[in-house]
Every structure is written in C-alpha cells, then in structure tokens.
Design an enzyme around this catalytic site. Structure first.
Site, short mmCIF file in Angstrom:
data_model
loop_
_atom_site.label_atom_id
_atom_site.label_comp_id
_atom_site.label_asym_id
_atom_site.label_seq_id
_atom_site.Cartn_x
_atom_site.Cartn_y
_atom_site.Cartn_z
N CYS A 71 21.12 -4.33 -9.11
CA CYS A 71 22.37 -5.06 -9.36
C CYS A 71 23.27 -4.97 -8.13
O CYS A 71 23.25 -3.97 -7.41
CB CYS A 71 23.13 -4.49 -10.56
SG CYS A 71 22.28 -4.60 -12.14
N ASP A 72 24.07 -6.01 -7.94
CA ASP A 72 25.09 -5.94 -6.90
C ASP A 72 26.25 -6.85 -7.30
O ASP A 72 26.03 -7.97 -7.78
CB ASP A 72 24.55 -6.37 -5.54
CG ASP A 72 25.47 -5.91 -4.41
OD1 ASP A 72 25.31 -4.78 -3.95
OD2 ASP A 72 26.37 -6.68 -4.02
#
Length: 202
Positions: A71-72
């Site tokens: 995730c980012d």
C-alpha cells in the site's frame, strides 16, 4: 491457513488490519519512493504500492502460501502529490495551504499471490475536508511530530483528527488501507476475506 504479508512499515495500517480480525506478517519493502516522482498522484500511489508488493513477494523469507499486500498513500492538492513532509517547516507550509480546503487522499493497493504470481491492484480515493485551523494550532500540531511521519502531513485517527471536518469515502482508506477494497481484490484473486480472520473479527 493463508498468510497475509503486509509490505509496509505503517503502524496505522497494521492496527487497522488487526482491528478487522487480520494479523499480518510485516515485511518492509525498502523501496525508494523517490524513483517515481512526476507521476499523477493516483498513479503514483498505485505504482509505489505495486513496487512494494513485488519487492517483498520476491524475498526468500516470504511464506510460499502468502498473499502480499503493498500500500502507498498520497494526498492530492491542486494537482500535486504530497507524501510525507521533508521537515517541520514543510509540514507547517502544507497545513497553511490545506486549511479550510479539501483534498483527495489516494491509497494504492497491490495484492499478490506468491505461489502463482497473480496480482490484483487498484487505488481507493477519499475526499478529506480540513478545518480552517489557526497558525498556533498548526505549530502545536507540527511540534508533536505526528504529521512528519504520514502522507499529507495529517492523520484522521490520531491528533490530527480534530483538524479534519469530514470525509467523503472510506475512512480506513485515509488511515492507509481500504478494507472494502482489499476484500474486493481478494475476491478477484479467488480468495476470501473471512478466511484471513485469525479467530473471528476482533
């Protein structure tokens, strides 16, 4: 039982997953986030998530039965991508620009089945409305150190929560991982969200 590996050092993402009944193994990717500068914010978030996921999935210490989640998060304001502030002065400037306005928080998600190499990826976007905070409030908030460690220089689940007047979309996405999106990506890969529960929902 399938092992979920979280390719992120974010304590907020880990806490969110744990509160939803999932206790992932955390392996930090070490990906250089500056290598994709210049991309549109939503695309940047997704590509960074994909890089983190791929980097961890390729490691020898990842269980063979694992699902790896990368995730980012990136805040988009005036078309610009805002990650973590460079320093306290940068965080103050950010807040002076954000206050009283709205911005989009994009979180890229990439989920990979290690055994088959199959990948499902997507970005969740949530609109965040910021309070018209005073300069004194900004300085006090930045002095806590909290905004220096998070994308967009704010949290909605910590000290910054008082400075967010509302959101449109998934609350958990603003924290750093969209639970409904992860469930959908799992389904796309033929996996079940409920099978990741360790002992039922927390």
């Amino acid at each position: 039982m399938t092992t979920l590996v979280l390719a992120s050092a974010s304590p907020a993402r880990l806490a969110t997953l744990r509160s939803a009944g999932v206790d992932p193994l955390v392996i930090v990717s070490g990906v250089d986030e500056s290598q994709l500068d210049g991309l549109p914010p939503a695309e940047l978030a997704l590509q960074l998530a994909e890089l983190k996921c791929a980097a961890v999935a390729a490691r020898d210490d990842v269980p063979a039965d694992a699902l790896v989640l990368g995730c980012d998060s990136v805040l988009e304001l005036d078309g610009a991508a805002l990650g973590k502030p460079v320093d306290a002065a940068d965080a103050v400037r950010r807040w002076q620009t954000m206050r009283g306005r709205s911005a989009a928080l994009h979180t890229g998600h990439s989920l990979r089945v290690v055994a088959s190499g199959r990948v499902a990826a997507a970005t969740a976007s949530t609109t965040v409305h910021f309070a018209d905070v005073t300069d004194d409030e900004i300085l006090a908030y930045v002095a806590t150190g909290e905004p220096l460690h998070v994308a967009g220089a704010f949290t909605v689940d910590g000290l910054g929560g008082a400075f967010v007047t509302g959101i449109e979309g998934d609350f958990h996405n603003v924290v750093g991982v969209s639970l409904p999106l992860v469930r959908s990506l799992l389904a796309e890969l033929g996996q079940s969200w409920t099978e990741l529960w360790r002992s039922g929902p927390a």
